[in-house]
Design an enzyme around this catalytic site. Structure first.
Site, PDB file in Angstrom:
ATOM      1  N   ASP A 130     -68.003   9.422   7.154  1.00 33.02           N
ATOM      2  CA  ASP A 130     -67.395   8.405   6.124  1.00 33.02           C
ATOM      3  C   ASP A 130     -66.902   7.004   6.635  1.00 33.02           C
ATOM      4  O   ASP A 130     -66.858   6.733   8.125  1.00 33.02           O
ATOM      5  CB  ASP A 130     -66.013   8.967   5.335  1.00 33.02           C
ATOM      6  CG  ASP A 130     -66.187   8.543   4.049  1.00 33.02           C
ATOM      7  OD1 ASP A 130     -66.554   7.620   3.688  1.00 33.02           O
ATOM      8  OD2 ASP A 130     -65.320   9.616   3.178  1.00 33.02           O
ATOM      9  N   ASP A 156     -68.678   8.914  -5.345  1.00 35.13           N
ATOM     10  CA  ASP A 156     -67.400   9.908  -5.571  1.00 35.13           C
ATOM     11  C   ASP A 156     -67.227  10.141  -6.947  1.00 35.13           C
ATOM     12  O   ASP A 156     -66.376  10.898  -7.574  1.00 35.13           O
ATOM     13  CB  ASP A 156     -66.082   9.205  -5.066  1.00 35.13           C
ATOM     14  CG  ASP A 156     -65.966   9.190  -3.518  1.00 35.13           C
ATOM     15  OD1 ASP A 156     -66.880   9.964  -3.052  1.00 35.13           O
ATOM     16  OD2 ASP A 156     -64.829   8.445  -3.260  1.00 35.13           O
TER      17      ASP A 156
HETATM   18  C1  GLA Z   1     -64.197   9.097   0.615  1.00 36.90           C
HETATM   19  C2  GLA Z   1     -65.452   9.814   0.169  1.00 36.90           C
HETATM   20  C3  GLA Z   1     -64.941  11.043  -0.421  1.00 36.90           C
HETATM   21  C4  GLA Z   1     -63.991  11.823   0.446  1.00 36.90           C
HETATM   22  C5  GLA Z   1     -62.820  10.994   0.722  1.00 36.90           C
HETATM   23  C6  GLA Z   1     -61.880  11.812   2.042  1.00 36.90           C
HETATM   24  O1  GLA Z   1     -63.481   8.632  -0.442  1.00 36.90           O
HETATM   25  O2  GLA Z   1     -66.308   9.002  -0.457  1.00 36.90           O
HETATM   26  O3  GLA Z   1     -65.900  11.871  -0.732  1.00 36.90           O
HETATM   27  O4  GLA Z   1     -64.722  12.327   1.693  1.00 36.90           O
HETATM   28  O5  GLA Z   1     -63.282   9.812   1.326  1.00 36.90           O
HETATM   29  O6  GLA Z   1     -60.810  11.025   2.375  1.00 36.90           O
END
Ligand code: GLA
Length: 718
Positions: free
Chosen positions: A449, A514
């Site tokens: 990430d 997300d």
């Molecule tokens: C980001 C990612 C999510 C999740 C969060 C965790 O927003 O896109 O899918 O993994 O971080 O903190």
């Protein structure tokens, strides 16, 4: 007559005119040509007339526009030595054509003391044209580079519209189409990652181009950092595409003899519309970009990602139960998301300390991983290595490892700072920590990430360190994959904020968004699927109501949409109603039976006047079609759905495998067509009928989906 340099592959031809002492010019890029007597006999300059009020010389569209020689288009290169040598005039000195598909043209300017090699490659199987340039400082003093494009690309003049993307967190890959303005178009990205707002991709389209017909070019820059895309309309009206990195002031200074290579710009030309251009890019991505462990892709395992199930609240018994429930519905890879390392009870602390939280995992990750394995699943782990929270052991020990401007307050994003990964000790620390985890445990997959944009991204030497960050990220990924060849990595940045062909050289999946709301996902995935093959797009069945939007859709609809990607689940499977869990299990089984086609076939998409969206994946002997609605239909009659790519494909056995929502009909009305399609053998249809007459589909209520499968009737090809 100057020599013509030609490349031809997969129905595409590129022709340049070359002469020592001149700037090479574009002659042609488009459909392969059998004969070229016009181009052979007539040099570019003989076909032009001198325009009033212009310089006393003629040229075609240059391969690398140099403003120093009066070229009216935007400069592809801007560089200087403390203000000197800024007027460049590159001329060809030679070329190398090692095979019919690759060309390197050598350019130099002895007065300004620079040399540039422009490389062109035409991919033999996809016909994608790839370009990059390499600048060398041949002088005796430092050369500051303000801008360097991969090349200047002359666009076929019929291309006058632009398809581009915009978006934000949870709203990625939003597509806009507009005429190219008279003054041209330019977009810069300075966020430090390829970005939600402006992913490094554009389409340039003929006015009459649509999904299935007309001339179209898809352009993608293989780079995960700052970039500039320009459709430059020179003052004489010619349209030229340029792309390259966006460089911050002083970011690149070349010492004598040093070089700067641009990222590569990949271009898919087609006269079969946006789907045709996408198909070339997707084929190219599959054959040239992706690097699978063992050399080829294995079936994409169904994921369970813990984020929306438990967020930061990791409790051993809950996770053990969740893994059990996931395995029971057919999940094949259990991914432990954020929250597993020390102090990580929310997003304010912990980033940088890449070892298990002794409070949540007193015996480390081993017991959970063993449990996941005992259930027949692989284990995956979330990491965000380029980041550090000020509240972390790492930052307390090395506050200077974060990018920052001395004397200024730190600029936080999601409570975190960006590490200067290009510093050897930082890169080594991250490698050591990840290597230790991957060595200690059988971890098949990292969700990598990157949750903030850059600000005050300055390294120890006081210079902007944004491009060095990306090259260091690539180097770290390369190093980890060399040390752990079976490891798969997902590129994620607050959802789809770092999805590009640069990242996909080292990663095998992208987290599309997300936002798991299936209505939003129809648009997001339609946009992403113009750029990337379905097997790379993480698409998860989320909870209802969806956490990103608060809207709810039926489990069938959520599953139907999630099937068209690398499917996963992002919900607490334990808490689902029994009926939903059974539905989910059924769709996961269906996905497993279809992924062989979904992840190797050619993708086509379309939409109807009435708002129906369809996705068709076509392989040699099988095909899968999904039809989706978000809005209520306007009429009580739904015209048959034309599927142009099926023309000339012979006879198929068509079945309706599954559906979601409602097809509108009176409760007691007969549906002989639907009944026949639901039978085990389905119905015989010809590809030509579906292309021209269309597939009869019912009027569908909002949030409905139909999933069809096609099997070719043996011997019926053509
Ligand atoms: C980001 C990612 C999510 C999740 C969060 C965790 O927003 O896109 O899918 O993994 O971080 O903190």
């Amino acid at each position: 007559m100057n020599p013509l340099l030609r490349m031809q592959a997969a129905g595409v031809a590129v022709v340049l005119e070359f002469a020592v002492g001149e700037m090479p010019v574009w002659r042609y890029w488009g459909a392969a040509l059998a004969h070229t007597p016009l181009m052979d006999a007539w040099p570019a300059t003989d076909l032009l007339r001198m325009a009033p009020g212009t310089l006393d010389r003629l040229a075609g569209v240059p391969l690398l526009a140099c403003w120093g020689n009066g070229e009216p288009g935007a400069p592809a290169l801007r560089a200087h030595r403390a203000g000197l040598d800024a007027v460049q005039d590159l001329r060809a000195t030679g070329f190398v054509q090692t095979n019919p598909h690759s060309l390197v043209l050598h350019l130099s300017d002895e007065v300004a003391a620079i040399a540039v090699d422009v490389s062109l490659q035409l991919c033999a199987d996809s016909g994608v044209l790839s370009l990059h340039s390499l600048l060398r400082n041949t002088g005796t003093a430092d050369l500051t580079v303000d801008h360097q494009a991969c090349a200047s690309v002359a666009l076929p003049p019929v291309l006058q519209e632009l398809g581009s993307y915009h978006g934000q967190w949870s709203h990625e890959f939003q597509w806009t189409r507009q005429p190219v303005p008279m003054a041209g178009w330019q977009r810069d990205n300075r966020t430090g990652r390829s970005g939600h707002e402006a992913p490094p991709a554009v389409f340039v389209l003929a006015r009459d181009a649509g999904d299935h017909q007309g001339e179209a070019v898809a352009a993608q820059l293989a780079w995960s950092g700052n970039h500039r895309f320009a459709l430059d309309r020179a003052e004489d009206g010619r349209l030229c595409l340029q792309a390259g990195e966006w460089l911050a002031p002083g970011e690149v200074v070349l010492a004598p003899g040093a070089t700067l290579q641009t990222p590569t710009l990949h271009l898919g030309w087609s006269d079969a519309g946006m789907n045709g251009a996408s198909a070339r890019m997707q084929q190219f991505t599959r054959s040239q970009v992706l690097q699978w462990a063992g050399g080829s892709m294995r079936p994409r395992p169904v994921h369970l990602n813990t984020w929306e199930a438990v967020y930061f609240n990791h409790q051993a018994d809950v996770l053990f139960d969740l893994a059990r429930a996931a395995a029971a519905v057919g999940v094949e890879r259990f991914v432990l998301d954020d929250g597993w390392f020390p102090a990580r009870k929310d997003d304010r602390a912990g980033l940088g300390d890449w070892w298990p939280d002794p409070a949540k995992y007193p015996e480390g990750l081993g017991p959970l991983i063993a449990h996941v394995h005992s259930l027949g699943m692989e284990f995956g782990l979330w990491v965000e290595p380029e980041m550090v929270n000020p509240d972390s052991e790492l930052f307390r020990a090395h506050p200077d490892w974060a990018l920052q401007v001395a004397g200024r307050a730190l600029v936080l994003g999601r409570n975190q700072l960006v590490l200067d990964v290009a510093r050897p000790e930082v890169g080594q620390y991250l490698f050591d920590k990840l290597h230790a985890l991957l060595t200690a445990h059988p971890i098949a997959y990292l969700k990598w990430d990157m949750n903030r944009t850059f600000a005050q991204a300055v390294g120890l030497d006081g210079r902007v360190a944004m491009r060095s960050q990306i090259t260091a990220w690539y180097a770290l990924l390369r190093r980890l994959r060399t040390a752990h060849p079976q490891l798969e990595i997902e590129t994620c940045a607050s959802g789809g904020g770092r999805a590009d062909l640069g990242a996909l050289r080292y990663t095998q999946r992208l987290w599309t968004s997300d936002n798991n709301d299936a209505v939003s996902r129809v648009t997001i995935q339609s946009g992403a699927a113009r750029l990337f093959p379905l097997e790379l797009m993480g698409s998860h069945v989320g909870p209802a109501p969806a956490h990103a939007t608060g809207r709810s859709q039926s489990m069938d609809f959520r599953c139907a949409v999630a099937c068209f990607g690398h499917m996963g689940v992002e919900a607490d499977v334990r808490q689902l109603p029994d009926t939903d869990r059974a539905t989910l299990a059924r769709w996961i089984a269906l996905y497993k039976s279809l992924r062989g086609v979904l992840h190797t076939g050619q993708f086509h998409q379309g939409r109807t006047e009435d708002g129906l969206v369809w996705w068709l994946v076509q392989a040699a002997d099988r095909a899968v079609l999904g039809v989706f609605t978000a809005q209520p239909p306007n009429y009580t009659y739904q015209p048959p759905l034309r599927l142009p790519s099926l023309a000339g494909t012979g006879v198929w056995q068509l079945r309706l495998l599954a559906s979601a929502g409602q097809a509108r009909a009176r409760g007691d009305a007969l549906d002989p067509w639907g009944d026949a399609l639901r039978q085990a053998d389905g119905v015989r249809v010809a590809g030509g009928e579906l292309a021209r007459m269309g597939l009869p589909v019912p009027v569908m209520q909002p949030e409905s989906a139909l999933l069809y499968s096609f099997s070719r009737v043996p011997g019926s090809e053509g």
